[in-house]
Design a protein around this motif. Structure first.
Motif, PDB file in Angstrom:
ATOM      1  N   THR A 302      63.276 -34.944 -45.097  1.00 29.81           N
ATOM      2  CA  THR A 302      62.919 -35.091 -43.697  1.00 29.81           C
ATOM      3  C   THR A 302      63.363 -36.660 -43.375  1.00 29.81           C
ATOM      4  O   THR A 302      63.397 -37.547 -44.373  1.00 29.81           O
ATOM      5  CB  THR A 302      61.784 -34.811 -43.507  1.00 29.81           C
ATOM      6  OG1 THR A 302      61.279 -34.926 -42.128  1.00 29.81           O
ATOM      7  CG2 THR A 302      60.659 -35.821 -44.128  1.00 29.81           C
ATOM      8  N   GLN A 303      63.280 -36.840 -42.218  1.00 26.37           N
ATOM      9  CA  GLN A 303      63.660 -38.077 -41.775  1.00 26.37           C
ATOM     10  C   GLN A 303      62.540 -38.633 -40.760  1.00 26.37           C
ATOM     11  O   GLN A 303      62.171 -37.775 -39.904  1.00 26.37           O
ATOM     12  CB  GLN A 303      65.083 -38.370 -41.124  1.00 26.37           C
ATOM     13  CG  GLN A 303      66.085 -38.226 -41.876  1.00 26.37           C
ATOM     14  CD  GLN A 303      67.412 -38.316 -41.176  1.00 26.37           C
ATOM     15  OE1 GLN A 303      67.566 -38.371 -39.855  1.00 26.37           O
ATOM     16  NE2 GLN A 303      68.757 -38.238 -41.849  1.00 26.37           N
ATOM     17  N   MET A 304      62.048 -39.718 -40.928  1.00 27.96           N
ATOM     18  CA  MET A 304      60.997 -40.359 -39.815  1.00 27.96           C
ATOM     19  C   MET A 304      61.374 -41.825 -39.854  1.00 27.96           C
ATOM     20  O   MET A 304      61.908 -42.520 -40.312  1.00 27.96           O
ATOM     21  CB  MET A 304      59.610 -40.355 -40.596  1.00 27.96           C
ATOM     22  CG  MET A 304      59.417 -40.945 -41.851  1.00 27.96           C
ATOM     23  SD  MET A 304      57.888 -40.681 -42.595  1.00 27.96           S
ATOM     24  CE  MET A 304      57.900 -38.990 -42.824  1.00 27.96           C
ATOM     25  N   PRO A 305      60.665 -42.220 -38.515  1.00 23.32           N
ATOM     26  CA  PRO A 305      60.969 -43.585 -38.059  1.00 23.32           C
ATOM     27  C   PRO A 305      60.261 -44.375 -39.132  1.00 23.32           C
ATOM     28  O   PRO A 305      59.406 -44.315 -39.760  1.00 23.32           O
ATOM     29  CB  PRO A 305      59.985 -43.738 -36.644  1.00 23.32           C
ATOM     30  CG  PRO A 305      60.045 -42.535 -36.258  1.00 23.32           C
ATOM     31  CD  PRO A 305      60.191 -41.435 -37.348  1.00 23.32           C
ATOM     32  N   ARG A 308      56.611 -45.498 -38.757  1.00 25.43           N
ATOM     33  CA  ARG A 308      55.840 -44.304 -39.105  1.00 25.43           C
ATOM     34  C   ARG A 308      55.450 -44.779 -40.806  1.00 25.43           C
ATOM     35  O   ARG A 308      54.452 -44.376 -41.291  1.00 25.43           O
ATOM     36  CB  ARG A 308      55.992 -42.901 -39.037  1.00 25.43           C
ATOM     37  CG  ARG A 308      55.150 -41.762 -39.326  1.00 25.43           C
ATOM     38  CD  ARG A 308      55.478 -40.650 -38.856  1.00 25.43           C
ATOM     39  NE  ARG A 308      54.538 -39.340 -39.424  1.00 25.43           N
ATOM     40  CZ  ARG A 308      55.008 -38.380 -39.478  1.00 25.43           C
ATOM     41  NH1 ARG A 308      56.028 -37.904 -38.713  1.00 25.43           N
ATOM     42  NH2 ARG A 308      54.108 -37.530 -40.032  1.00 25.43           N
ATOM     43  N   MET A 309      56.563 -44.861 -41.232  1.00 25.97           N
ATOM     44  CA  MET A 309      56.518 -45.177 -42.819  1.00 25.97           C
ATOM     45  C   MET A 309      55.855 -46.571 -43.064  1.00 25.97           C
ATOM     46  O   MET A 309      54.833 -46.256 -44.160  1.00 25.97           O
ATOM     47  CB  MET A 309      57.930 -45.485 -43.250  1.00 25.97           C
ATOM     48  CG  MET A 309      58.722 -44.163 -43.703  1.00 25.97           C
ATOM     49  SD  MET A 309      58.098 -42.889 -44.617  1.00 25.97           S
ATOM     50  CE  MET A 309      58.357 -44.064 -46.045  1.00 25.97           C
ATOM     51  N   LEU A 312      51.908 -45.648 -43.106  1.00 23.45           N
ATOM     52  CA  LEU A 312      51.253 -44.319 -43.986  1.00 23.45           C
ATOM     53  C   LEU A 312      50.255 -45.286 -44.806  1.00 23.45           C
ATOM     54  O   LEU A 312      50.372 -46.486 -45.228  1.00 23.45           O
ATOM     55  CB  LEU A 312      52.285 -44.114 -44.950  1.00 23.45           C
ATOM     56  CG  LEU A 312      53.256 -43.067 -44.164  1.00 23.45           C
ATOM     57  CD1 LEU A 312      54.398 -42.656 -45.323  1.00 23.45           C
ATOM     58  CD2 LEU A 312      52.785 -41.763 -43.783  1.00 23.45           C
ATOM     59  N   ASP A 316      46.962 -39.863 -46.246  1.00 26.16           N
ATOM     60  CA  ASP A 316      47.834 -39.298 -45.107  1.00 26.16           C
ATOM     61  C   ASP A 316      48.578 -37.956 -45.553  1.00 26.16           C
ATOM     62  O   ASP A 316      49.024 -37.799 -46.917  1.00 26.16           O
ATOM     63  CB  ASP A 316      48.808 -40.090 -44.623  1.00 26.16           C
ATOM     64  CG  ASP A 316      48.040 -41.394 -43.552  1.00 26.16           C
ATOM     65  OD1 ASP A 316      46.746 -41.166 -43.574  1.00 26.16           O
ATOM     66  OD2 ASP A 316      48.694 -42.158 -43.398  1.00 26.16           O
ATOM     67  N   LEU A 318      52.045 -35.474 -45.339  1.00 31.88           N
ATOM     68  CA  LEU A 318      53.444 -35.205 -44.966  1.00 31.88           C
ATOM     69  C   LEU A 318      53.569 -33.740 -45.028  1.00 31.88           C
ATOM     70  O   LEU A 318      53.410 -33.101 -46.065  1.00 31.88           O
ATOM     71  CB  LEU A 318      54.444 -35.870 -45.668  1.00 31.88           C
ATOM     72  CG  LEU A 318      54.343 -37.467 -45.777  1.00 31.88           C
ATOM     73  CD1 LEU A 318      55.173 -38.127 -46.409  1.00 31.88           C
ATOM     74  CD2 LEU A 318      54.237 -38.036 -44.201  1.00 31.88           C
ATOM     75  N   ASP A 321      58.657 -28.955 -43.834  1.00 35.71           N
ATOM     76  CA  ASP A 321      59.013 -27.718 -43.029  1.00 35.71           C
ATOM     77  C   ASP A 321      59.791 -26.633 -44.035  1.00 35.71           C
ATOM     78  O   ASP A 321      61.013 -26.519 -43.847  1.00 35.71           O
ATOM     79  CB  ASP A 321      60.428 -27.996 -41.834  1.00 35.71           C
ATOM     80  CG  ASP A 321      60.403 -26.793 -41.122  1.00 35.71           C
ATOM     81  OD1 ASP A 321      59.748 -25.803 -41.023  1.00 35.71           O
ATOM     82  OD2 ASP A 321      61.348 -26.919 -40.192  1.00 35.71           O
TER      83      ASP A 321
END
Length: 376
Positions: A302-305, A308-309, A312, A316, A318, A321
């Motif tokens: 997955t990709q995230m901004p 946000r990384m 963490l 938390d 994750l 999907d």
């Protein structure tokens, strides 16, 4: 020297040659006369002997070229002396073997080709040494963007023509002087030159692929100026023997022509085989089959901004999907090897392969075929 002796020397007749004893006495007393007249010692000019002149000029009888000195050594220093090119000798030895087979098939007769010499010459000196009549062919080296020269002596030219027209074996070809070559003769010789250039391409191919094309055929050396007279060139002399008939053929390559592959020609060549070594290939393949490589099972990506990384924290969660029965990818480095499903065997997590391994479509044979198509 006394006054009486000086009077005897002066009284000698000028027209009559002196005896050896008198000449020796005159040479021995000359420095004394100079000192008495007040001139500095050694200021009198004298005639040099022939031996001294030959020594100064370097033309002494019995001396070899390597041992000359003086003016002759300066003259000889202008000779062409260039570094040896080991690979060039190997290439022309391969050309001799290729020509021996090709010419036998072309003439349907026994043809022996030998490599006489490979030496450095000046282009102008070589052109002045060509004996007339001769067949001169200028060919272009496409990849090197320059020209070369093939010289066929008259003896070989008439021998080739006599062989192609069915002349008797064991007899020298008749030589016709005083006339230029006809169009039919030039066309026939052009076919032989094309065959020689084709084998030359095959000889150079393992080192540097090149295409040789005939530019023009001349009979006058003044019309084949492919280099400056003072420039150096490589002259290769080949001898052709067709059962009593034959002659010499020269291949001239200016140093400017082979400059693009000069570094390759300077390499030392070990062994007789130019190409792939099957023994090393088999050894490499055996070691590759026995090598351990790490395989990674990727459940989900997955990709995230980046913001946000950076936020963490421990605890938390994750969310992926993906379902438990989803297909995962097996990777070796950056390459996807196969697909599978996650499971469990006893107390260990296992992966079941659900698709065949993705083999590389590029084999050694396919690589060679692709390389040959691009080079041709």
């Amino acid at each position: 020297m006394t006054t009486s002796d000086r009077d005897n020397v002066d009284a000698a007749p000028k027209n009559e040659p002196l005896s050896p004893e008198g000449m020796a006495a005159e040479w021995a007393t000359m420095p004394d006369i100079v000192e008495e007249e007040g001139e500095p010692e050694g200021g009198t000019d004298r005639l040099m002997s022939q031996e001294e002149i030959d020594t100064m000029l370097g033309f002494s009888l019995g001396d070899e070229k390597e041992g000359r000195n003086g003016i002759q050594a300066i003259v000889d220093s202008g000779s062409v002396s260039y570094e040896r090119l080991p690979m060039l000798e190997i290439i022309f030895e391969r050309l001799v073997r290729l020509l021996s087979t090709s010419l036998r098939n072309f003439f349907t007769d026994n043809v022996e080709v030998t490599l006489e010499s490979i030496r450095s010459v000046r282009f102008g000196d070589y052109m002045n040494s060509i004996s007339q009549p001769a067949m001169l062919s200028v060919f272009k080296c496409e990849e090197w963007d320059n020209f070369g020269l093939i010289t066929i002596e008259s003896a070989l030219t008439y021998s080739v023509l006599d062989t192609m027209f069915g002349g008797k074996r064991g007899q020298p070809a008749p030589r016709v002087d005083g006339r230029p070559f006809t169009s039919i003769e030039i066309r026939l010789i052009r076919r032989v030159i094309s065959l020689i250039l084709s084998d030359a391409e095959a000889a150079f191919k393992p080192l540097s692929p090149v295409n040789f094309t005939i530019d023009r055929i001349e009979s006058n050396p003044r019309f084949v100026s492919i280099s400056r007279p003072a420039n150096a060139a490589i002259r290769v002399e080949l001898k052709f023997d067709m059962e009593g008939r034959g002659g010499a053929l020269h291949i001239l390559l200016p140093y400017a022509t082979i400059e693009p592959i000069r570094d390759l020609l300077l390499e030392s060549f070990m062994g007789e085989k130019l190409g792939r070594d099957p023994i090393w290939e088999n050894h490499l393949a055996t070691e590759v089959w026995q090598t351990d490589v790490p395989v990674t099972c990727v459940l989900h990506e997955t990709q995230m901004p980046l913001k946000r990384m950076m936020n963490l924290e421990i605890g938390d969660t994750l969310m992926f999907d993906a379902r438990p029965d989803a297909v995962v990818s097996l990777r070796c480095g950056d390459f996807i090897v196969s697909d599978g499903r996650i499971g469990r065997v006893d107390d260990k997590i296992a992966v079941q392969i659900v698709s065949p391994l993705r083999r590389s479509k590029t084999t050694i044979a396919a690589f060679d075929t692709n390389h040959l198509s691009h080079s041709s």
